[in-house]
Structures are given as C-alpha cells and as structure tokens.
Design a protein around this motif. Structure first.
Motif, short mmCIF file in Angstrom:
data_model
loop_
_atom_site.label_atom_id
_atom_site.label_comp_id
_atom_site.label_asym_id
_atom_site.label_seq_id
_atom_site.Cartn_x
_atom_site.Cartn_y
_atom_site.Cartn_z
N SER A 470 0.85 -1.20 0.00
CA SER A 470 0.00 0.00 0.00
C SER A 470 0.88 1.24 0.00
O SER A 470 2.02 1.21 0.46
N VAL A 471 0.30 2.32 -0.52
CA VAL A 471 0.98 3.61 -0.55
C VAL A 471 0.08 4.64 0.15
O VAL A 471 -1.02 4.93 -0.32
N PHE A 472 0.57 5.13 1.27
CA PHE A 472 -0.12 6.20 1.99
C PHE A 472 0.57 7.52 1.64
O PHE A 472 1.78 7.65 1.83
N THR A 473 -0.24 8.49 1.15
CA THR A 473 0.33 9.78 0.74
C THR A 473 -0.40 10.90 1.46
O THR A 473 -1.64 10.98 1.42
N MET A 474 0.38 11.76 2.11
CA MET A 474 -0.15 12.97 2.74
C MET A 474 0.08 14.15 1.80
O MET A 474 1.22 14.40 1.40
N TYR A 475 -0.98 14.84 1.44
CA TYR A 475 -0.90 16.03 0.60
C TYR A 475 -1.09 17.27 1.49
O TYR A 475 -2.16 17.48 2.06
N LEU A 476 -0.05 18.05 1.60
CA LEU A 476 -0.07 19.26 2.43
C LEU A 476 0.15 20.49 1.55
O LEU A 476 0.99 20.45 0.64
N PRO A 477 -0.59 21.58 1.79
CA PRO A 477 -0.44 22.78 0.95
C PRO A 477 0.99 23.30 0.96
O PRO A 477 1.60 23.46 2.02
N ARG A 478 1.54 23.54 -0.22
CA ARG A 478 2.88 24.06 -0.33
C ARG A 478 2.92 25.53 0.07
O ARG A 478 1.96 26.26 -0.14
N SER A 479 4.01 25.96 0.64
CA SER A 479 4.15 27.35 1.06
C SER A 479 4.19 28.26 -0.15
O SER A 479 4.78 27.91 -1.19
N ALA A 480 3.57 29.40 0.01
CA ALA A 480 3.64 30.41 -1.07
C ALA A 480 5.05 30.97 -1.13
O ALA A 480 5.71 31.15 -0.10
N PRO A 481 5.57 31.23 -2.31
CA PRO A 481 6.93 31.76 -2.41
C PRO A 481 7.01 33.14 -1.77
O PRO A 481 6.07 33.92 -1.82
N ASP A 482 8.13 33.43 -1.17
CA ASP A 482 8.38 34.73 -0.54
C ASP A 482 8.47 35.80 -1.60
O ASP A 482 9.09 35.62 -2.66
#
Length: 484
Positions: A470-482
């Motif tokens: 199985s493949v468990f994947t967490m998708y987290l919002p990427r930081s906005a570029p400075d």
C-alpha cells in the motif's frame, strides 16, 4: 427602498385614489345638477316668454319681444322661430323638429357643435308660442355648453389642488413622524444587530420601548443572550475537543514510544558495551598513552551516540504547544526515519529515504508533522516482511482536480505488506480501528495522521502499490513563495 419612503408612497397612493374617486363622483354629481339647472332656467325663460307672446298678434311683435328677453338673459340666445317646413330662413329653427310643441309645452335637444364656427355644443329649448301671423311659432332658447366644460375642469383642478395639498401635508407628516417613530428605532436595531454579529451581546440593554419595536428589541435581546451562551458553550466544547485531541495525539506518541522501548535498549546497549570494554582496558593499567587516548576518544564518541538517541526519543515524547513554522518536509522525513531506523533493523526491514532533489517547503507544526510521518512509517515497518523495503519520499506535486490549493507537498510511504482489502479501506482512519493482534496496536495511528493533515488544510490518499503493498500519501499545501 427604505420603510419610511415606502410608507409615504403608500399614503400618497391611497390619498390620491380616494381624492380622485371623490373628485370624479363630485364632478359627475355637479354635472347633473348643472344640466338640471340649465334646463330648468331655459324652461322658465321659455315659458315666461311664451306666455308673453300669447298676448301679441303679429310676427314682428313676437320677434321684438324675443329680443327684449334675450337682452335680459345675456348667456341665452332667444328668438322667435317658425316650425313650418316652408318658413323663411331667418325664422327657421337651429334644430329641425319632427313634432311641434303645443302652446306652453317645451322640448329640449342638444345640437352638436359645428367645427367651423362653434366652440361648444348647444342646449336648445323650444316652447310652443303661436301668434296670429304664425300658427306654428315657437320661442327658441339656445345656450352654449362651454360653461359646462369650464365647470368640469374647474372641479377637476380644484380636486387636484386639494389632492396635492393633502399629499404634501400628509407626506411631510409621514416623513417626519416615520423618521422618528419608524426610522430611528429601525436604525438602532440595525446597528444593534451588526454589533451582535461582531460579538457585542450587551448592545441592546439600553434600548427600552413600549411599542412593537420594543417587543422586537426584547426578542433580539433574548436571542443575543442565547447566542452569547451558545458561543460560550461552543468555545468550551472547542477547547475540550482540542484538549482531547492533544491527549489523543500524546497517547499515540506514548504508544509509539512503548513499541520503541526494546529498540532503545538495543540501541543503547551496544555503545554501553563499547564504553565498558574501553573502561576496563584503561583500568587495567597495561595500555600505553596512545591507547589510553584512543579508548578515551571511543568512550566519548559512544557517550555522544547514547545522548543523541536519548534526546531523539525525549524530543518525540515531549508535549509542546502547537505552532506553525516554515520548514522543509524532507528534513522532517529524515528525522522521523532516523527515529525508526533501529526498529527497522530489529525487524530486518530496509528503510529507504528518497531525497526529493529540491526544497519541499510548507507551513506546518514540525512536531505534529513528525508524528504523522512516524505513524505512517511505523505502520509500514510492521506491515512489511523481513528483507523487504519501505520507501519514504517527499516531493512537490500539482493536483488541479482538487478544490484545495493545487500546489502540494506529497509525503508518500510505500510498504511491501499484503495491502488493504476493500471491505476495511473505508474504516482504517476510524479511531481505535486496527487489524493488528491484541496488544500490538491501539488503532489511533491513522486517525491521528488524518486529523493532523486535515488541520493543516491537506488530505490523505491510500492507493495500492504498483508492485504490491500500500501507498499512503499525505498532501499538504505548499508554502507560497516569498515576495521580494
């Protein structure tokens, strides 16, 4: 449109309709009275003139008498006419009659105006008045009905003027009274409801009235009290839920630490044996100065190794307040895998950490994120048979099919276990649900992972691995570029 202008317009419309109906009724009644009065006057004048003509004997005398009567009645034209069909043109009537009225009798007709030389219709009355020279003689009285039209318009303009006056006075009254009786209380209640929306539940305490607006203020005051109480209850429930969630996460950490206890003993045992051996050599007094220095260096190195192991375990177990910081997901993955490397070695599982090759920045709580990664890797190690691989990756991805932010950091854990059957796939994130034997799992790990990821605005996806497992994947919002 606001309430006061609406009330003013409604009053205007109502007054206008009433005054217009009354004016129409009044004008109609006055027209009937006017017509009756004009007809009556002509009958009286005609009867009087006819009675006077009965004493004359010649046509000329009748004509002169008719002229004298006309001179005394300026608005009525009076003349002596002949009702004979062969009468001379000067004596012919304005309106031909089929029947000749008998002496003293009268007949009235309306002659429509001629567009060329007349400005109004004529009311014509014929009173039979025969003389010796004219047996079919009659008195003709003609009066223009222009005065009737003027009378009608005078009544209409009088009604319009009174309507305008009533509307003006009534409108000003409604505006002034409405602004005070309706506008000001409504404005106060609108201001109060906005303040209630902002959280000021005491704003209605100063509004006291004895009318319907006072009843509305009492209802809003009762509602604001209920909202305040409900807000307090909601705040308490939220705080209690947060505390329970933190306790649940901490319990999961302690569970993980319990599973790592045996690994910790093994990790610490090896450097302790090295330290003990070198210590005995030094204590024996048979070593040269160089050997003593090497043994002391080895003892110091192994002591630092023990310190790092113990610190890593303590850092994981220690409870800290939630905080968000800019971090690189690959650093968190390396720390979590370093913590579990001893367990992987003990279970003879190969733990592979695949570096992303570029920065995977996101804004997250480092302790919570490390706990989520640790739970996934720990489950993968337990599910993977000996001599198989557990691969952990982190990378930047685009997910245009999601309603969330399209730019994510994806942290994936791929195990080599038997996979997840379809009948339990929908339940694996439920609290206290586990497929492990009794005593080996609490069922909190995946529930905590889902909760942490959703708190950070992301989501968890479970897929079957291409080569099994199985493949468990967490998708987290990427930081906005400075910027800048």
């Amino acid at each position: 449109m606001k309430l006061v202008p609406k009330l003013a317009l409604a009053l205007f419309a109502g007054v206008f309709v009433v005054v217009a109906a009354y004016t129409a009724f009044r004008v109609r009644s006055e027209i009937e009275l006017f017509d009756q009065d004009v007809r009556r006057v002509q009958r009286i004048v005609g009867s009087t003139a006819g009675a006077a003509l009965s004493k004359t004997r010649t046509r000329e005398e009748a004509i002169r008498l008719a002229r004298r009567v006309e001179a005394s009645r300026g608005s009525i034209r009076v003349r002596f006419v002949s009702l004979d069909r062969n009468a001379a043109p000067p004596l012919r009537p304005l309106v031909p009659l089929d029947l000749t009225p008998a002496p003293g009798e009268w007949k009235q007709v309306v002659k429509p105006r001629a567009p060329s030389n007349e400005s109004a219709d004529l009311l014509v009355t014929y009173v039979g008045a025969p003389v010796v020279d004219e047996a079919l003689g009659a008195i003709e009285l003609a009066q223009p009905l222009a005065s009737r039209a003027e009378y009608i318009w005078r009544g209409i303009w009088s009604g319009l003027a009174s309507s305008l006056a009533m509307l003006t006075v009534g409108g000003l009254t409604v505006v002034l009274i409405g602004a005070r009786v309706v506008g000001r209380p409504v404005s106060q209640l609108i201001h109060a409801t906005r303040k209630i929306g902002e959280g000021d539940f005491k704003v209605l305490e100063t509004i006291r009235r004895r009318d319907e607006f006072g009843e509305l203020a009492d209802a809003l005051r009762s509602m604001s009290r209920e909202l305040e109480a409900e807000r307090f209850r909601t705040r308490e429930e939220a705080e209690a839920r947060i505390q329970a969630l933190e306790q649940l996460r901490h319990a999961d950490r302690l569970t993980t630490l319990g599973q790592l206890a045996s690994v910790l003993a093994h990790e610490i045992g090896t450097p302790l044996n090295v330290i003990a051996g070198h210590g005995k050599l030094i204590a024996g007094g048979r070593m040269a100065a160089d050997g003593i220095a090497e043994s002391a260096a080895a003892i110091g190195e192994q002591s630092e190794r023990i310190t790092r192991i113990v610190r890593r375990i303590l850092d994981y177990a220690r409870r800290r307040p939630a905080r968000r910081a800019r971090l690189d997901a690959s650093d968190v993955v390396r720390q979590a895998c370093a913590l579990l490397q001893g367990l992987a070695v003990q279970r003879r599982v190969i733990l592979d950490v695949i570096e992303p090759g570029n920065s995977t920045l996101l804004d997250a709580d480092p302790d919570q994120l490390q706990q989520a990664v640790t739970n996934l890797v720990l489950n993968a190690i337990h599910a993977t048979p000996a001599h198989e691989h557990v691969r952990v990756t982190s990378k930047n991805v685009e997910r245009a099919d999601r309603d969330n932010d399209e730019r994510f950091v994806a942290i994936s854990v791929h195990d080599a276990g038997p996979g997840i059957s379809d009948d339990i796939r929908d339940r694996i994130f439920e609290p206290f649900f586990t497929t492990k034997p009794p005593g080996e799992g609490t069922g909190l790990g995946l529930s905590v992972v889902k909760d942490i990821v959703e708190d950070h605005g992301g989501f968890v996806e479970v897929l079957a691995g291409a080569g099994g497992g199985s493949v468990f994947t967490m998708y987290l919002p990427r930081s906005a570029p400075d910027v800048g």
